[in-house]
Design an enzyme around this catalytic site. Structure first.
Site, PDB file in Angstrom:
ATOM      1  NE  ARG A 120       3.890   4.732  -5.009  1.00 41.10           N
ATOM      2  CZ  ARG A 120       3.095   4.023  -4.240  1.00 41.10           C
ATOM      3  NH1 ARG A 120       2.311   3.103  -4.780  1.00 41.10           N
ATOM      4  NH2 ARG A 120       3.063   4.197  -2.939  1.00 41.10           N
ATOM      5  CB  SER A 153       3.955   1.097  -2.034  1.00 38.48           C
ATOM      6  OG  SER A 153       3.164   0.442  -1.094  1.00 38.48           O
ATOM      7  CG  HIS A 154       0.739  -1.586  -4.009  1.00 40.05           C
ATOM      8  ND1 HIS A 154       0.744  -0.311  -3.500  1.00 40.05           N
ATOM      9  CD2 HIS A 154      -0.040  -1.544  -5.099  1.00 40.05           C
ATOM     10  CE1 HIS A 154      -0.013   0.460  -4.247  1.00 40.05           C
ATOM     11  NE2 HIS A 154      -0.507  -0.258  -5.219  1.00 40.05           N
ATOM     12  CE  LYS A 181       5.723   7.924   1.726  1.00 40.72           C
ATOM     13  NZ  LYS A 181       4.580   7.358   2.443  1.00 40.72           N
ATOM     14  CG  ASP A 237       3.049  -2.782   1.136  1.00 44.04           C
ATOM     15  OD1 ASP A 237       3.574  -2.804   2.271  1.00 44.04           O
ATOM     16  OD2 ASP A 237       2.767  -1.718   0.552  1.00 44.04           O
ATOM     17  CG  ASP A 267       5.912   0.766   1.325  1.00 44.27           C
ATOM     18  OD1 ASP A 267       5.056  -0.115   1.116  1.00 44.27           O
ATOM     19  OD2 ASP A 267       5.625   1.973   1.498  1.00 44.27           O
ATOM     20  CG  ASP A 307       2.853   1.225   3.499  1.00 44.96           C
ATOM     21  OD1 ASP A 307       2.759   0.204   2.789  1.00 44.96           O
ATOM     22  OD2 ASP A 307       2.832   2.391   3.036  1.00 44.96           O
ATOM     23  NE  ARG A 308      -0.883  -0.989  -0.086  1.00 40.57           N
ATOM     24  CZ  ARG A 308      -1.695  -0.872  -1.114  1.00 40.57           C
ATOM     25  NH1 ARG A 308      -2.409  -1.916  -1.511  1.00 40.57           N
ATOM     26  NH2 ARG A 308      -1.809   0.263  -1.762  1.00 40.57           N
ATOM     27  CB  THR A 331      -7.938   7.417  -1.182  1.00 39.31           C
ATOM     28  OG1 THR A 331      -9.224   6.808  -1.211  1.00 39.31           O
ATOM     29  CG2 THR A 331      -6.874   6.370  -1.432  1.00 39.31           C
ATOM     30  CD  GLU A 362      -5.558   4.690   2.963  1.00 41.95           C
ATOM     31  OE1 GLU A 362      -6.111   5.345   2.070  1.00 41.95           O
ATOM     32  OE2 GLU A 362      -4.343   4.457   2.975  1.00 41.95           O
ATOM     33  CD  GLU A 363      -9.688   0.268  -0.288  1.00 40.46           C
ATOM     34  OE1 GLU A 363      -9.599  -0.909  -0.680  1.00 40.46           O
ATOM     35  OE2 GLU A 363      -8.980   1.193  -0.721  1.00 40.46           O
ATOM     36  CB  SER A 364      -5.774   0.015   0.007  1.00 43.65           C
ATOM     37  OG  SER A 364      -5.374   1.066   0.879  1.00 43.65           O
ATOM     38  CE  LYS A 409      -0.748   1.768   3.155  1.00 40.89           C
ATOM     39  NZ  LYS A 409      -0.625   2.997   2.356  1.00 40.89           N
ATOM     40  NE  ARG A 455      -6.945   1.918  -6.205  1.00 44.47           N
ATOM     41  CZ  ARG A 455      -6.014   1.091  -6.674  1.00 44.47           C
ATOM     42  NH1 ARG A 455      -6.361  -0.089  -7.164  1.00 44.47           N
ATOM     43  NH2 ARG A 455      -4.743   1.433  -6.684  1.00 44.47           N
TER      44      ARG A 455
HETATM   45  C1  VG1 Z   1      -3.623   3.137  -3.131  1.00 46.37           C
HETATM   46  C2  VG1 Z   1      -4.670   2.816  -2.082  1.00 46.37           C
HETATM   47  C3  VG1 Z   1      -4.605   3.830  -0.960  1.00 46.37           C
HETATM   48  C4  VG1 Z   1      -3.176   3.855  -0.378  1.00 46.37           C
HETATM   49  C5  VG1 Z   1      -2.180   4.114  -1.491  1.00 46.37           C
HETATM   50  C6  VG1 Z   1      -0.753   4.023  -1.013  1.00 46.37           C
HETATM   51  O1  VG1 Z   1      -3.872   4.409  -3.691  1.00 46.37           O
HETATM   52  O2  VG1 Z   1      -5.953   2.796  -2.654  1.00 46.37           O
HETATM   53  O3  VG1 Z   1      -5.550   3.502   0.023  1.00 46.37           O
HETATM   54  O4  VG1 Z   1      -3.052   4.856   0.597  1.00 46.37           O
HETATM   55  O5  VG1 Z   1      -2.338   3.148  -2.535  1.00 46.37           O
HETATM   56  O6  VG1 Z   1      -0.496   2.788  -0.425  1.00 46.37           O
HETATM   57  P1  VG1 Z   1      -4.620   4.594  -5.110  1.00 46.37           P
HETATM   58  O7  VG1 Z   1      -4.599   6.070  -5.371  1.00 46.37           O
HETATM   59  O8  VG1 Z   1      -3.858   3.784  -6.088  1.00 46.37           O
HETATM   60  O9  VG1 Z   1      -6.002   4.048  -4.916  1.00 46.37           O
HETATM   61  V1  VG1 Z   1       1.055   2.153  -0.541  1.00 46.37           V
HETATM   62  O10 VG1 Z   1       1.094   0.783   0.336  1.00 46.37           O
HETATM   63  O11 VG1 Z   1       1.235   2.187  -2.144  1.00 46.37           O
HETATM   64  O12 VG1 Z   1       2.104   3.378   0.095  1.00 46.37           O
HETATM   65 CO    CO Z   2       2.990   0.300   0.833  1.00 43.55          CO
END
Ligand code: VG1
Ligand code: CO
Length: 542
Positions: A21, A112-113, A125, A276, A278, A280-281, A343, A362-364, A375, A495
């Site tokens: 990214r 993603s987000h 990816k 989000d 893409d 997956d969240r 993670t 995941e908590e995210s 996810k 974090r």
């Molecule tokens: C974050 C989240 C992690 C998740 C990742 C990708 O990573 O904490 O749980 O798997 O994003 O999610 P990081 O390294 O920034 O903590 V997504 O929806 O961006 O594919």
């Molecule tokens: Co995502």
């Protein structure tokens, strides 16, 4: 005509938690994306003549890189590329398409987000044939390859029309444009009791889904409105936009505040959710209640048997290390194995492939199951709806009953965004140095029971991943975890994950910030967050 283009390597093409990214401006440099894509193709063995899946979340630069990838795939000997119409595939849909069509792998274009647009973020990816993110062994090889790459191969050809479903050719390679939604919607229909959900909605149950102008708009509209009969205004912000309407497509209290306001406001619907960039969240809300993703994982696992796909029970549950231990209580009660991974979804792939686990989270805001290897935001929404249709109770009632049975893991994550990279590294390094002496330390009323730097040995292939986050465990079961984000594109993001367990019989109805107040203070004392980052409060709390 096949062209070979000589290049010099770009530094820093290292995939993070979920792919490479960078700012769009970085990806727009001549040959930048080409070098990374060629590095992916160079490390794949046996891909000649095989099928590649290609699609993305529709953000700015998506269409350009779809064309580039097609021409490079043709020049690198792929037999076929399956592309979502318009270059669109949500991440879980891409995972499903890879599996369904027996593809060799897939390239997903998404950050993603992260926000999108000419001044924001883009990402690439690679996913392997099981449909899941490439494991570390492969992402490390891709990175190593980017450091020495000296040429890439591309077909010199006109851009293809990617907006019509059907099959065309590019050189010797077939290009198949598919409906990005249909296969995925069919899969969802095969997992859940759509008749029961349809009856729930027909009976007056009100729901709202915020697609945040990101990729899930068309998926949610097809599934929730067309197939399940929800009213036409159920999906909010349902048209995907290249810049997500100028917002962060990150479903949390800050960026999805409209949804939160609605769910906590007068005349709130029964159920609210968002996904989000893409797809997956997911976040889940009921009237007047937000279910934390860690709790959602636990509640889904405890109730999954109410959905047809999971009626015979689960093989096991996996959660990422910073995710709360709420799911552990469910696993214990159901007699299931519980795995704690680093993670990132890539660590769940082996466990799912080996049949050791059925549900992961995941908590995210990420939950998913063995139906794909990513996810899956809408999957979580539909499993919740299936459970609500079966139990005929409100989200709040289900949550309360869950806490009364298992106890409650009060939980929050504090993010400090865009901090100085050296300061962030210094904070983690200082903490790591002190790990051996932390046990026994008293901070306020808390006493450190143990502290470590989380390492994970994959039980399937024995690969070892070190330095996956600092864990500080307190007597009584509370916990602080600290790690640096691997998905950001500017500066560092710290974090801090805070968790406190309240057993059955304790006070299960507290406001989360109150329940965590002493842990928040302890995190600052132990990690010197204020003095090292110069911040007195987090940018985002989730
Ligand atoms: C974050 C989240 C992690 C998740 C990742 C990708 O990573 O904490 O749980 O798997 O994003 O999610 P990081 O390294 O920034 O903590 V997504 O929806 O961006 O594919
Ligand atoms: Co995502």
């Amino acid at each position: 005509m096949l062209k070979t283009v000589a290049v010099t390597p770009f530094p820093g093409q290292k995939p993070g938690t979920s792919g490479l990214r960078k700012k769009v401006a970085v990806f727009r440099q001549s040959h930048y994306a080409e070098c990374f894509i060629q590095a992916i193709f160079d490390v794949l063995e046996g891909a000649a003549g095989q099928t590649l899946v290609l699609g993305g979340d529709g953000r700015f630069w998506n269409r350009e890189i779809v064309q580039t990838t097609l021409k490079m795939a043709a020049a690198n000997g792929f037999g076929r590329v399956i592309v979502g119409r318009g270059g669109i595939l949500s991440t879980p849909a891409a995972s499903h398409v890879i599996r369904k069509y027996g593809a060799f792998g897939g390239i997903i274009l998404s950050a993603s987000h992260n926000p999108g647009g000419p001044d924001e973020d883009f990402g690439i990816k690679y996913n392997i044939g099981n449909g899941g993110p490439a494991p570390e062994r492969i992402t490390d090889a891709i990175h190593a390859r980017t450091e020495v790459i000296d040429h890439y191969r591309i077909l010199d050809a006109a851009d293809l029309d990617i907006d019509q479903i059907g099959e065309t050719r590019l050189g010797d390679m077939a290009v198949q444009i598919i409906d990005p939604v249909a296969d995925y919607a069919d899969l969802m229909e095969s997992l859940f009791d759509f008749a029961a959900i349809r009856a729930l909605i027909a009976g007056g149950f009100r729901l709202t889904f915020d697609a945040m102008h990101a990729v899930t708009g068309p998926y949610a509209t097809e599934i929730l409105e067309r197939r399940l009969g929800a009213p036409a205004d159920t999906v909010l912000n349902g048209t995907p936009l290249p810049d997500f309407g100028g917002h962060h497509p990150d479903p949390n209290m800050v960026h999805a505040h409209e949804l939160f306001d609605r769910m906590f406001g007068p005349d709130a619907p029964d159920f609210g959710a968002a996904s989000d960039g893409d797809g997956d969240r997911n976040i889940i809300l009921g009237r007047g209640i937000f279910v934390t993703p860690s709790d959602s994982l636990a509640m889904l696992a405890a109730n999954a048997h109410l959905a047809p796909a999971y009626a015979t029970g689960l093989a096991g549950i996996a959660r990422s290390m910073p995710t709360s231990a709420a799911a552990d209580r469910v696993a214990e009660a159901l007699g299931l194995p519980l795995y704690e991974t680093p993670t990132g979804w890539k660590y769940f792939g082996n466990l799912l492939d080996a049949g050791r686990v059925t549900i992961c989270g995941e908590e995210s805001a990420g939950t998913g199951s063995d139906h794909v290897r990513e996810k899956d935001g809408l999957w979580a929404v539909l499993l919740w709806l299936n459970i609500l249709a079966a139990r005929r109770e409100s989200v709040a009632e289900i949550a309360r009953a869950h806490w009364e049975r298992f106890g409650r893991n009060y939980y929050a994550r504090h993010d400090y965004e865009g901090i100085d990279g050296a300061a962030a590294d210094g904070l983690i390094a200082a903490l790591r140095d002190r790990l051996p002496t932390l046990a026994g330390t008293r901070v306020g009323d808390l006493v450190v029971a143990a502290a470590d730097d989380f390492a994970y040995q994959d039980p399937v292939d024995a690969s070892l991943s070190r330095h996956q986050g600092i864990r500080i465990l307190f007597e009584g079961g509370s916990r602080i975890v600290l790690r640096l984000s691997g998905t950001g594109t500017s500066g560092a993001t710290l974090r801090v994950y805070l968790e406190r367990y309240e057993p059955v019989g304790g006070d299960l109805g507290r406001a989360t910030p109150d329940a965590l107040v002493d842990l928040i203070a302890a995190a600052d004392t132990l990690a010197e967050i204020r003095s090292r980052t110069g911040r007195d409060q987090p940018d985002v709390i989730t």
